[in-house]
Design a protein around this motif. Structure first.
Motif, short mmCIF file in Angstrom:
data_model
loop_
_atom_site.label_atom_id
_atom_site.label_comp_id
_atom_site.label_asym_id
_atom_site.label_seq_id
_atom_site.Cartn_x
_atom_site.Cartn_y
_atom_site.Cartn_z
N UNK A 264 19.96 41.00 44.03
CA UNK A 264 20.15 42.13 43.13
C UNK A 264 18.94 42.41 42.26
N UNK A 265 18.06 41.45 42.13
CA UNK A 265 16.93 41.61 41.23
C UNK A 265 17.37 41.36 39.80
N UNK A 266 16.45 41.49 38.90
CA UNK A 266 16.75 41.27 37.49
C UNK A 266 17.31 42.55 36.91
N UNK A 267 18.62 42.60 36.74
CA UNK A 267 19.28 43.83 36.28
C UNK A 267 19.00 44.12 34.82
N UNK B 58 20.79 31.98 41.74
CA UNK B 58 19.45 32.30 42.26
C UNK B 58 19.55 33.30 43.41
N UNK B 59 20.53 33.11 44.28
CA UNK B 59 20.72 34.04 45.39
C UNK B 59 21.09 35.43 44.88
N UNK B 60 21.95 35.49 43.85
CA UNK B 60 22.31 36.78 43.26
C UNK B 60 21.07 37.48 42.68
N UNK B 61 20.23 36.69 41.98
CA UNK B 61 19.03 37.26 41.39
C UNK B 61 18.09 37.77 42.48
N UNK B 62 17.96 37.01 43.57
CA UNK B 62 17.09 37.45 44.66
C UNK B 62 17.62 38.71 45.34
#
Length: 119
Positions: A83-86, A77-81
């Motif tokens: 980096x965003x949705x790649x 979840x932290x990565x998604x927040x």
């Protein structure tokens, strides 16, 4: 195997053979095998000690699995927040690029007209 292909592996083996000679290669392989076995045993010992300590403190394997899953979910979840949705970015980028390429192809066809290359 570590992202190394067959040709790369053969090249590495060739370099090792050239550096150490054919008489030292089996000895090096034996030593590497023993080191890998010791590393595997040490890792298993550490895992068993962690499990014993967790069980002594009242945690069972299911609880540890749930905790690990929750930690991994928080990390993702932290990565998604951050980096965003790649996947949406790459899809949009590819779609935009394909649209621009199609426009350029149409422009070239209108400029060149009926002229075709002859073999």
């Amino acid at each position: 195997m570590f992202g190394i292909g067959g040709g790369e592996l053969v090249f590495i083996l060739f370099i090792v053979l050239m550096l150490f000679g054919s008489d030292k290669v089996p000895e090096i392989a034996r030593t590497m095998g023993k080191a890998m076995a010791q590393l595997k045993n040490a890792t298993n010992d550490i895992k068993s000690e962690i499990h014993k300590g967790a069980e002594a403190n009242g945690f069972d394997s299911q609880t540890l699995t749930n905790i690990t899953g929750n930690i991994n979910a928080q990390i993702n979840e932290a990565k998604t927040n951050l980096l965003g949705d790649t996947t949406s970015v790459s899809t949009n980028l590819l779609g935009d690029t394909a649209t621009e390429i199609d426009k350029v192809k149409e422009d070239i066809e209108t400029i060149s007209g009926p002229v075709k290359r002859q073999k």
